[in-house]
Write an enzyme that holds these catalytic residues in place. Structure first.
Site, mmCIF file in Angstrom:
data_model
loop_
_atom_site.group_PDB
_atom_site.id
_atom_site.type_symbol
_atom_site.label_atom_id
_atom_site.label_comp_id
_atom_site.label_asym_id
_atom_site.label_seq_id
_atom_site.Cartn_x
_atom_site.Cartn_y
_atom_site.Cartn_z
ATOM 1 N N ASP B 353 -8.397 4.945 -0.761
ATOM 2 C CA ASP B 353 -8.846 3.870 0.135
ATOM 3 C C ASP B 353 -10.359 3.705 0.178
ATOM 4 O O ASP B 353 -10.859 2.605 0.403
ATOM 5 C CB ASP B 353 -8.349 4.140 1.559
ATOM 6 N N TYR B 439 -3.265 -0.332 7.683
ATOM 7 C CA TYR B 439 -3.524 0.878 8.452
ATOM 8 C C TYR B 439 -4.867 0.830 9.150
ATOM 9 O O TYR B 439 -5.827 0.297 8.624
ATOM 10 C CB TYR B 439 -3.525 2.105 7.532
#
Lengths: 707, 707
Positions: B353, B439
């Site tokens: 990420d 998220y």
């Protein structure tokens, strides 16, 4: 570590003052509580009714009242076997009704028969009795049901110290070390059990400290001088005096009291900060023990042995509004605190702090604004002393709402939807702090609106230290030391703490199953995927107790669910809660080492047993000097069926403690925790509709002292 | 999970709106920040200077200013290799000076030369450049230093979505499913690397969702439709359409916004509660980035990739008052988020990420009073868009003091001393929240007055879910599912999160050693002791990097110390800090699985490397589509000496996530943490003289709305 109840022994005046608080806080004959000196030092903003102890019980699980305790005492007094002499009461508390009776009971119903469970000692014999208060009769009476003894009483400790006072060798040894008797403070660490030598009689160890120049005598051990005392025969069994070359460590820098600090604080001061609730707290305590807050209802009570018991915890369903059962009963069942030093003066230190001393009896009044924030509600304990009379343990539990700046849930999205949603997390905490001699154990049960329960144990207080001839590490053959020096001539002995919780989960009813959801590595077959591997969740329902003895392992991970196989969600997932381990430590002692035999309930981190109302104390009902024949490990070996049964989950929280300089002279709190967390219990996120905080929700505050 | 930057794709108007905030929050040509819409929704009680971005840098580690960024852009524009076309800027940030220069620098000294580190793409080539701002020159320029690419830009995502729009097969497939183009929202999950097929070109996946009836399109996946797009060639490389039988899950109950809630809250409302500081907070932010609080001083800055960087953390010695070095630099270095489904539409989901998207660039403005309590200080980020222009990331870090009702230390003693000492715990938190697509990652760095630093990661936001033909578990051949149903037709796919922290500890100086303090079981010899066993602490100094690759194991426990072997305490213990793991999880994927090769920095939970200024990003500088040739694992294999050297500690915090119904439609925050804790760093308890709370410290508050 705890452990050992230390008391000051003045040889001049022969006065033994001891930590058991009922010595200074008796309930008067009229049954009124006398307020503690310390409990009222600071007033709190939450109110407490004054008639807390005089009212009749209203819930089947309510602790015995003053009237009831006095009734039990009267019944025992007139009981023929005790007609010669009233026995020493080591435990006297509510004998909880059968679970089925409690579950059937509804608010307003008459209470099931009130009974007391009593452990008494008389002429060296242990009597376990059931007293029926309604019948006015003793309905059960078993003598010496096990090898062990009940927790020590304040009188036991007093006796042991008086026996020591008159021991000539002890007195000579103290004088030989140049210690004034007026500076002597002695404690009574429990003796443990190490084979047949000390069997058949109740013994305790006595070790002493110098209070000269400090109230923190724990930092001034008189090393290597250990007496073994037979409490009932009132005699010294053995005296070991091995520490003659070891000086008593100096008193400088040991006093931790605020009033004793000569130097300025270590850092720039922090401006006043507090959790404020101008409309008051949102919890309600009804009928003295029923706590209602947000979506939770539970029964909370002090207990002389367990400290604090949470019962009948229910959470409101986020969709139906129904109160749903989560846990029938939860409490710290036993502590195991082995020290890691095989020397004569140390080998026996392998405490079962709860079964040997008790967490409620050692729970000191909480200090308002420091132990608990403002707006806390304080609950008193009502306990029983050795003569059978009730006494008040004031302010021993606090209840407060906690806002720590944490986030309940959030999501932002700045595409065309431009969303910024976030919810603050507010929780409810029930707290107590047991001071088992030197160590302070802080217990928190924290309830979240999303259904999660966090159980947290904090450790503070004093190290149990060992005197050393060495002032610094340069002088030391380190391989022989049982821990590092934490100050001159002071070894912080390595030790462990294990706290085993009894968690009688009743997820939507009593009959539950334990499911291990294993994460198992799968290899893909050739051509299946560019991936070579992935993890798969595999559910394994435990059929019997042996299937539910869990050693945690991060390379073989699982989730641990307690589910109700008869209660399926809309989607067909069973309703459940899971236990979520936090940081943990395992006992590594030899399984055949006597301390580990007694502490065998720590052989696994998780166990599940079939419910049995007598299996409450993981180290055994009679843990003092027990041989470990009544532990969770023994019960689990029966290997009972646990699938779709009333089951109890046991979780052990462990700490290894290698001391360091920062732990001297008082330890900054170390904390660990685990969680009980809903898993497919709710149909969806149960706090979806929670309200965000707005500026208009904030109180308007002005600094203290300004009007 | 993260990951993937989703953007709304309206096929009717051909407008791509995307999450990168600089599209709506540019810095104007004059270099002034434009305030975010959301950042100013709620005002905060802590003030922030308005000229945050226009001032000159004052500290060697201060991020580039607007003026400096514009200077770098001008230098790049006139750089001959880029004379044809300005390259796409994928990263442009301060090239931090050599550590020795920073350490030598003192307040008031002239700054070391200011440099920028730039990663740019031009014609499919990666250029890594160093720009000297004082010289006005590019002083280093390397082309294609590795197999991977820099993080995606908003423009990359926009290009990929435009390419998809004009793909006939895609359009047909959407129509065949009966989805309106106006309801389409598509995202660009990173493609990972799975061998030679996709090497040599920059590819991204595109997957779509329906926004019909909900802003929470994440819960409405169009399952099995995956396009692989070559970003630079602007072409669809591959289209996979396997999910035809799978319905788009319904929109009902997916909207989580407060304004969209029709039903009443799930529970009784909670009275207003807040952390109040009527005299204001105790921290100071000096020169925009230097934070001073209690005994701590550190430099705090936003970073486009790392999110938040803590530098030069020093704590004041409790006795001498000296500011002592603890950590030179600490930050989240990389995230690894593998999903556990080998299917065509899922196998590649193995995100890095941070290196693929960036934590700073996805850090949304924090929501006052909900993401952070009142009295928070908010810090803006200043980042750079693909065209080299600066933009403001408003309110991306908050700083606040935290009082949660916890206890710093305590001890009670009710013998003749009658002591009740307890100290409240107040801490300082620096927080940010990155929304990497679905998220939300909440990062907390929490500083305690006892010297402890707690690093906490919270996970919230939306699950990444998989469409399923099944409405409930009764219809499902569960062994084929990659996770449980969390709603009708929605599988919560099992996945892991690993967050690897770079912790450049400098305990009292740069040269440190890493010591494993192993707790080893010792058996006693016959006759030595009634005990059979005990634990002994054995210190092992790591000589080389291979000695410091740690897999946590509770049956083989150790403490992990970073010590300064030249700085001994009065007692002769080396000054140190230890890393204290909390709950953790390990990656269990095959070591030869391509995602694990790239995520090999998670092969151990702890690593120690010799300091090397280029080794900042655990997954490699160019992580996008990398083959894992520049990871922490590779660096560690050099096996450099680490004893009494400048060393870096790496810690990985892991989570396994088996979703459940409670995670739908938005997840209650799940948290885990680890600690950096002084061990023989202070001569004694550093908060011994801390002041207790008194009633007179409390503010006087009245309810909101009352005057």
């Amino acid at each position: 570590m705890g452990t050992t109840s230390y008391l000051h022994l003045s040889f001049i005046f022969f006065i033994a003052l001891f930590i058991f608080p009922h010595s200074w806080n008796p309930v008067t004959q009229k049954g009124l509580s006398v307020h503690a000196k310390f409990g009222s030092v600071l007033e709190t903003k939450a109110s407490k009714p004054n008639n807390l102890l005089t009212e009749a019980p209203v819930h089947p699980l309510d602790p015995l009242t003053v009237t009831e305790i006095n009734t039990v005492r009267a019944i025992l007094s007139s009981y023929v076997p005790f007609s010669r002499a009233f026995p020493a009461i080591h435990s006297l508390s509510l004998d909880e009704p059968e679970k089925s009776q409690v579950l059937e009971w509804k608010n307003g119903d008459p209470l099931p028969p009130r009974k007391a469970h009593v452990i008494a000692l008389s002429n060296g014999q242990t009597h376990v009795l059931t007293v029926d208060l309604d019948l006015g009769l003793i309905t059960e009476h078993v003598t010496n049901p096990g090898s062990g003894y009940p927790p020590l009483t304040a009188e036991d400790i007093s006796v042991a110290l008086q026996v020591v006072q008159s021991n000539e060798e002890f007195n000579k040894s103290i004088m030989a070390r140049g210690i004034q008797f007026s500076d002597l403070s002695c404690g009574t660490p429990s003796a443990g059990w190490f084979g047949p030598d000390e069997e058949g009689r109740r013994v305790v160890k006595v070790q002493c400290f110098s209070t000269q120049g400090t109230p923190n005598f724990y930092m001034r051990p008189i090393e290597g001088l250990t007496l073994t005392v037979d409490i009932d025969r009132q005699e010294v069994v053995k005296i070991s005096n091995t520490g003659r070359g070891i000086p008593v460590p100096k008193s400088a820098n040991t006093d931790y009291r605020y009033v004793a600090q000569a130097k300025a604080p270590e850092m720039e001061s922090i401006n006043p900060i507090s959790i404020e609730q101008p409309n008051g707290p949102s919890y309600r305590v009804e009928d003295r023990h029923t706590v209602r807050w947000a979506n939770w209802v539970f029964h909370l009570k002090p207990d002389q042995r367990a400290g604090m018991i949470i019962s009948r915890a229910t959470v409101r369903d986020s969709e139906t509004g129904e109160a749903r059962s989560v846990m029938y009963k939860g409490f710290a069942s036993e502590l195991f605190v082995p020290y890691m030093d095989p020397d004569e003066a140390w080998y026996f230190k392998s405490y079962l702090d709860e079964g040997e001393f008790g967490l409620g009896v050692t729970a000191m009044p909480l200090v308002p604004l420091n132990d608990c924030p403002g707006y806390s509600y304080y609950m008193d304990g009502l306990f029983v002393s050795a003569d059978g009379s009730p006494y008040v343990q004031p302010n021993m539990i606090c209840l407060f709402e906690r806002y720590a700046g944490d986030i309940g849930w959030r999501h932002s999205q700045l595409n065309n939807f431009q969303i910024q949603e976030s919810r603050p997390k507010v929780t409810l905490v029930a707290r107590m702090a047991a001071t088992v001699g030197n160590y302070d154990y802080i217990f928190d049960w924290e309830f979240q609106t999303d259904g999660l329960i966090r159980v947290k144990v904090g450790l503070s207080g004093m190290l149990m230290v060992k005197g050393s001839p060495h002032e610094n590490m340069y002088q030391v053959p380190t391989k022989n030391m049982s821990g590092p020096l934490v100050s001159e001539n002071l070894i912080g002995v390595v030790h462990d703490h294990f706290v085993t919780f009894h968690l009688d989960m009743d997820i939507d009813g009593t009959d539950n199953s334990f499911v291990k959801v294993n994460l198992v590595k799968q290899e893909t077959y050739p051509g299946q995927s560019p991936r070579k591997s992935y993890l798969k969740a595999e559910r394994r329902v435990a059929k019997r107790e042996k299937d539910a003895r869990i050693k945690l392992n991060i390379y073989n991970p699982s989730e641990f669910h307690v589910v109700n196989p008869s209660k399926m969600s809309r989607l067909g997932n069973p309703s459940g809660y899971r236990v979520v381990p936090g940081a943990n430590a395992a006992s590594l002692l030899d399984l055949n080492d006597p301390p580990q035999i007694r502490g065998a309930f720590t052989n696994n981190q998780i166990w599940v047993t079939q419910y049995n109302r007598t299996e409450q104390w993981a180290g055994g009902l009679l843990a003092y000097q027990s041989k470990g024949e009544d532990t969770l490990d023994v019960w689990s070996k029966r290997n009972r069926r646990i699938e779709d049964k009333d089951i109890v989950l046991w979780y052990t929280l462990g700490f290894h403690h290698i001391p360091c300089q920062e732990d001297f002279p008082v330890m900054p709190t170390v904390t660990s925790s685990f969680e009980l967390k809903p898993v497919n219990f709710f149909e969806s996120n149960p706090i979806l509709r929670a309200k965000p905080n707005l500026e208009t929700d904030l109180p308007v505050c002005r600094p203290p002292g300004q009007s």
